[in-house]
Structure formats: structure tokens, C-alpha cells
Design an enzyme around this catalytic site. Structure first.
Site, PDB file in Angstrom:
ATOM      1  N   GLU A   1     -12.642  60.106   8.883  1.00  0.00           N
ATOM      2  CA  GLU A   1     -13.967  60.541   9.425  1.00  0.00           C
ATOM      3  C   GLU A   1     -14.760  60.626   7.973  1.00  0.00           C
ATOM      4  OE1 GLU A   1     -11.277  62.203  12.402  1.00  0.00           O
ATOM      5  OE2 GLU A   1     -11.113  61.733  10.234  1.00  0.00           O
TER       6      GLU A   1
ATOM      7  N   ARG B   1      14.103  48.780  -5.664  1.00  0.00           N
ATOM      8  CA  ARG B   1      13.945  48.108  -6.949  1.00  0.00           C
ATOM      9  C   ARG B   1      13.228  46.532  -6.640  1.00  0.00           C
ATOM     10  NH1 ARG B   1      18.994  48.557  -5.343  1.00  0.00           N
ATOM     11  NH2 ARG B   1      20.321  46.565  -5.189  1.00  0.00           N
TER      12      ARG B   1
END
Length: 321
Positions: A56, A214
Site C-alpha cells: 500500500e 547452485r
């Protein structure tokens, strides 16, 4: 387009925005917000990072100066109930009230104990019209880990295994490569999206799994091995059911999601305890003819998605409602 269709259209945009915070908002939920005036979006934002401005705040900040006078005539759409408490940032419900918007549309109520309807109540007390439950299921799905953690007081649990076409996890009890390079990348993507990953002692000793990301970008999940000789959590009593204790330990540490990648015994311990939320099965076209039998899919699991990559099929399952 009728009002219901418009509300759903703008809420879909909130969900789309919220997903940008997938890897950075934890432990906070992903939230998107859109400000609309006379069928025109004048501001939008999402929660980018934990400890920083909420959706918001970012949506109001994005409104151009020349459009700021439109805010009192606008509707703000938010995928999750605006917060009503002081945390690392001030309450968003107070901000919305101070901006004096005409209407607020909320996707779903926040299950977090310090919110749970208080934000909606505060906004309504200020005389602002609030509509709740627009695309509620989609908004809850977006933050299913956050909802499970706050309502069931345990992490969201994903059981994940890769199996041969004839139903084995390995080749006569020896490690066997079943994933393609692409599906391996997807597995590491899943790891990056969750906070912890668990295997059993035998899997660890046989495969020496690194359990990292990885092949993807992100933070490595917490590595957990169920091993009574080298317990990850010293408070675990291995003479009692281990799975509920592990989940309790993770809950106390604020871990909202767990991937289980162990063998059949480990998976069955979660299935038998009924402590799972999602199952992800990768099926390779190759066969082994023998070895460790894959876990039996529980009777209350239903397929929600099936996709094929490089000849491998990935099936996602959820618990039947």
C-alpha cells in the site's frame, strides 16, 4: 464490464504484482496493491522486501503529483488485508484512512494474529467502504506457506521425489540420475522458493546431497538430516515420533516451508502422520527393474498439474478438500 468483473480484473493485477516479491519478502507475505480512479490505474506497488514499505505504501508513493487529487475518489485494491499493527513499518490501515480513499477491496483476511480482521475493522470505522473476498482462493494460494504457518502452526510441507517409469527411486539400491538438466534446474528453483529441505540419514550417506540452489538464483535452504547420531535439533527425542517434533522445531524458528527429498521411509513418515500439503513427483521414462520402491501416493492426494519436460513428467498434487 460489470463491477464484479472489474474488481476481479484489478485484483488479478494485485496478485501479479505480489509475485515479484517471491524471494525477498519472507517471512512476510507477498502482497500487491493497485489504486484505481474512474477505470484508470493511477498507482500500484508490491511488498518488495521484508522490513521495507508494504504494498500500500509503494502504491500511494507511485501516484504522480498531478494525479494526487484523485486519491479521495479512488479505490485501492489489496491482495491481503492491510496491517493494523506497528511492526517494522507503521500500520497500512492508518495510511489508507489518512489518504481518505473512497473504497477498499481486499482479497483475503490476514491470518496473522496481530491482524485477523483488525485492519478491515479500522478502515470501516473511518467510514470507508470495504469489500472483502475478491478472488479469495487465488489470494490465499499466493501465500499458502504463510497461511499454513499462521493457522496450523507448522511449516508448509512439500514431499518431493523422482522415480523411474517402473516405480523405483534408484537402480537396485544404487544412486541413479533421473532428472534432466532442465528438471534439475526446476528442482533448484523450488529449493530457492522454500526455507528448509530435509532428507534421511541413508539418503545423506548414499547420495551426499548438497541440497543447495547452485543451478538457480537465491538463498540455499536450511539443510536438515534425520540422524539420531547427529541430530540437527538437540531437543528431538528419537524414541518418539520425530516428524511432529521437527515441524515444531521449525515453527519455533520461524521457518514457513519445508521440502522433503528423502527416501521412501522418510516420505512415508510424513504421509502416515498426515503432515504434508503438496506432493511433487518427477517421473523419468527410464526403468531400473528393482531397488527402493517409490512411496505410495496417499488416497487423499489429487493431481492439480501435470507437465512434461525433456521426456520427464512432473506431477503436482494437493490434498483433497
Amino acid at each position: 464490464m460489470d463491477n464484479k468483473a472489474k474488481d476481479e480484473m484489478y485484483m488479478r493485477r494485485c496478485i501479479q504484482l505480489a509475485k515479484n516479491g517471491l524471494l525477498s519478502t519472507r517471512p512476510n507475505p507477498m502482497v500487491g496493491a493497485v489504486i484505481v480512479c474512474e477505470d484508470r490505474i493511477i498507482g500500484e506497488g508490491y511488498h518488495i522486501r521484508c522490513g521495507e514499505g508494504h504494498a500500500e505504501v509503494n502504491a500511494f508513493a507511485s501516484v504522480r503529483q498531478e494525479d494526487s487529487h484523485l486519491i479521495p475518489s479512488s479505490t485501492i485494491y489489496v491482495s491481503l488485508e492491510p496491517c493494523a499493527h506497528h511492526g517494522k513499518t507503521p500500520p497500512c490501515a492508518d495510511l489508507i484512512v489518512s489518504k481518505g480513499v473512497r473504497r477498499v477491496v481486499v482479497g483475503c483476511v490476514d491470518p496473522f494474529a496481530k491482524v485477523q480482521g483488525r485492519g478491515i475493522e479500522k478502515i470501516r470505522r473511518a467510514g470507508i467502504k470495504v469489500t472483502v473476498g475478491v478472488l479469495e482462493n487465488e489470494c490465499r494460494e499466493l501465500n499458502r506457506r504463510f497461511f499454513t504457518f499462521n493457522t496450523m502452526h507448522r511449516p508448509y510441507v512439500i514431499l518431493k521425489w523422482c522415480m523411474t517409469a517402473d516405480g523405483f527411486l534408484d537402480d537396485h539400491f544404487h544412486q541413479m540420475a533421473l532428472s534432466s538438466p532442465f528438471t534439475m534446474m526446476l528442482s533448484h528453483k523450488l529449493r530457492a522458493e522454500n526455507e528448509a529441505i530435509l532428507i534421511g540419514r541413508i539418503t545423506d550417506e548414499r547420495d551426499h546431497s548438497r541440497l543447495d540452489v547452485r543451478h538457480w538464483e537465491g538463498k540455499n535452504p536450511m539443510r536438515i538430516v534425520i540422524d539420531r547420531n547427529h541430530p540437527c535439533f538437540p531437543e528431538i527425542d528419537f524414541n518418539s515420533d520425530v516428524v511432529p517434533q521437527i515441524l515444531e522445531c521449525l515453527y519455533r524458528r520461524g521457518v514457513q516451508s519445508l521440502i522433503v527429498e528423502g527416501g521412501t521411509v522418510t516420505h512415508n513418515s510424513f504421509i502416515d502422520a498426515g503432515l504434508w500439503d503438496e506432493i511433487r513427483i518427477e517421473m523419468s521414462p527410464v526403468t531400473s527393474g528393482g531397488g527402493t520402491k517409490a512411496p505410495q501416493v496417499p488416497a487423499d492426494a489429487v493431481s492439480v498439474r501435470r507437465r512434461e519436460y525433456d521426456g520427464n513428467v512432473i506431477i503436482n498434487m494437493r490434498r483433497r478438500d
